[in-house]
Write a protein that holds these residues in place. Sequence first.
Motif, PDB file in Angstrom:
ATOM      1  N   PHE A   1       2.106  -5.634 -54.201  1.00  0.00           N
ATOM      2  CA  PHE A   1       2.446  -4.150 -54.555  1.00  0.00           C
ATOM      3  C   PHE A   1       3.516  -4.172 -55.519  1.00  0.00           C
ATOM      4  O   PHE A   1       3.559  -3.489 -56.340  1.00  0.00           O
ATOM      5  CB  PHE A   1       2.784  -3.381 -53.323  1.00  0.00           C
ATOM      6  CG  PHE A   1       3.114  -1.931 -53.444  1.00  0.00           C
ATOM      7  CD1 PHE A   1       1.916  -0.978 -53.937  1.00  0.00           C
ATOM      8  CD2 PHE A   1       4.199  -1.400 -53.539  1.00  0.00           C
ATOM      9  CE1 PHE A   1       1.979   0.137 -54.459  1.00  0.00           C
ATOM     10  CE2 PHE A   1       4.477  -0.043 -54.004  1.00  0.00           C
ATOM     11  CZ  PHE A   1       3.459   0.612 -54.189  1.00  0.00           C
ATOM     12  N   ALA A   2       4.582  -5.044 -55.114  1.00  0.00           N
ATOM     13  CA  ALA A   2       5.691  -5.102 -56.144  1.00  0.00           C
ATOM     14  C   ALA A   2       5.172  -5.662 -57.625  1.00  0.00           C
ATOM     15  O   ALA A   2       5.643  -4.975 -58.384  1.00  0.00           O
ATOM     16  CB  ALA A   2       6.806  -5.967 -55.603  1.00  0.00           C
ATOM     17  N   ALA A   3       4.374  -6.529 -57.527  1.00  0.00           N
ATOM     18  CA  ALA A   3       3.941  -7.201 -58.679  1.00  0.00           C
ATOM     19  C   ALA A   3       3.360  -5.624 -59.580  1.00  0.00           C
ATOM     20  O   ALA A   3       3.147  -5.482 -60.970  1.00  0.00           O
ATOM     21  CB  ALA A   3       2.999  -7.828 -58.656  1.00  0.00           C
ATOM     22  N   ARG A   4       2.492  -4.980 -58.879  1.00  0.00           N
ATOM     23  CA  ARG A   4       1.640  -3.770 -59.300  1.00  0.00           C
ATOM     24  C   ARG A   4       2.704  -2.655 -59.898  1.00  0.00           C
ATOM     25  O   ARG A   4       2.535  -2.129 -60.873  1.00  0.00           O
ATOM     26  CB  ARG A   4       0.857  -3.064 -58.508  1.00  0.00           C
ATOM     27  CG  ARG A   4      -0.392  -3.769 -58.014  1.00  0.00           C
ATOM     28  CD  ARG A   4      -1.299  -2.951 -57.144  1.00  0.00           C
ATOM     29  NE  ARG A   4      -1.828  -1.733 -57.746  1.00  0.00           N
ATOM     30  CZ  ARG A   4      -2.171  -0.541 -56.950  1.00  0.00           C
ATOM     31  NH1 ARG A   4      -2.291  -0.877 -55.718  1.00  0.00           N
ATOM     32  NH2 ARG A   4      -2.290   0.374 -57.536  1.00  0.00           N
TER      33      ARG A   4
ATOM     34  N   LEU B   1       1.860   4.260 -61.403  1.00  0.00           N
ATOM     35  CA  LEU B   1       2.062   4.039 -60.031  1.00  0.00           C
ATOM     36  C   LEU B   1       3.595   3.916 -59.547  1.00  0.00           C
ATOM     37  O   LEU B   1       4.247   4.510 -58.867  1.00  0.00           O
ATOM     38  CB  LEU B   1       1.599   2.628 -59.485  1.00  0.00           C
ATOM     39  CG  LEU B   1       1.693   2.024 -58.078  1.00  0.00           C
ATOM     40  CD1 LEU B   1       1.423   3.209 -56.963  1.00  0.00           C
ATOM     41  CD2 LEU B   1       1.245   0.698 -57.859  1.00  0.00           C
ATOM     42  N   ARG B   2       4.392   3.264 -60.616  1.00  0.00           N
ATOM     43  CA  ARG B   2       5.722   3.385 -60.446  1.00  0.00           C
ATOM     44  C   ARG B   2       6.589   4.599 -60.647  1.00  0.00           C
ATOM     45  O   ARG B   2       7.466   4.893 -59.854  1.00  0.00           O
ATOM     46  CB  ARG B   2       6.431   2.450 -61.483  1.00  0.00           C
ATOM     47  CG  ARG B   2       7.928   2.158 -61.547  1.00  0.00           C
ATOM     48  CD  ARG B   2       8.407   1.160 -62.605  1.00  0.00           C
ATOM     49  NE  ARG B   2       8.109   1.575 -63.938  1.00  0.00           N
ATOM     50  CZ  ARG B   2       7.196   0.637 -64.544  1.00  0.00           C
ATOM     51  NH1 ARG B   2       6.600  -0.223 -64.036  1.00  0.00           N
ATOM     52  NH2 ARG B   2       6.785   1.368 -66.036  1.00  0.00           N
ATOM     53  N   ALA B   3       5.860   5.203 -61.469  1.00  0.00           N
ATOM     54  CA  ALA B   3       6.546   6.893 -61.536  1.00  0.00           C
ATOM     55  C   ALA B   3       6.426   7.751 -60.336  1.00  0.00           C
ATOM     56  O   ALA B   3       7.347   8.287 -59.807  1.00  0.00           O
ATOM     57  CB  ALA B   3       6.074   7.535 -62.829  1.00  0.00           C
ATOM     58  N   ALA B   4       5.138   7.382 -59.875  1.00  0.00           N
ATOM     59  CA  ALA B   4       4.656   8.274 -58.494  1.00  0.00           C
ATOM     60  C   ALA B   4       5.547   7.759 -57.211  1.00  0.00           C
ATOM     61  O   ALA B   4       5.916   8.616 -56.531  1.00  0.00           O
ATOM     62  CB  ALA B   4       3.317   8.012 -58.202  1.00  0.00           C
TER      63      ALA B   4
END
Length: 109
Positions: free
Chosen positions: A67-70, A77-80
């Motif tokens: 998940f951290a890699a994603r 995804l990061r912004a959400a």
Amino acid sequence: MELTIGKAATMTGWSPRMLRYLERVDLVVPTRTASGYRLYGLRQLNVLRALRELRTRFGVELTDVAFAARLRTESDLRAAVETWLAGASGAAPAYLEWEQRKHERLLAA
């Protein structure tokens, strides 16, 4: 030096099945021969060893690392997640606080 999946598994302590999973979630991606066999080079072996150490040292699961890699590659995804964390931490954006106060005034009236 490039090793097949079986030899790489033996050298790193991961099972061949787990190495396939790590490839599927893009954590460790081996090269492929023309016939499709996976080959693990020195870089991949070092990444596998480092991943085992990371899990042991910090007690994280592979899904956590995946998940951290994603988060690093998927900006939406990061912004959400960052938006959700900001709201979950209690530090609501100013417009939410204004709306909350407005609703409180309406309920009190």
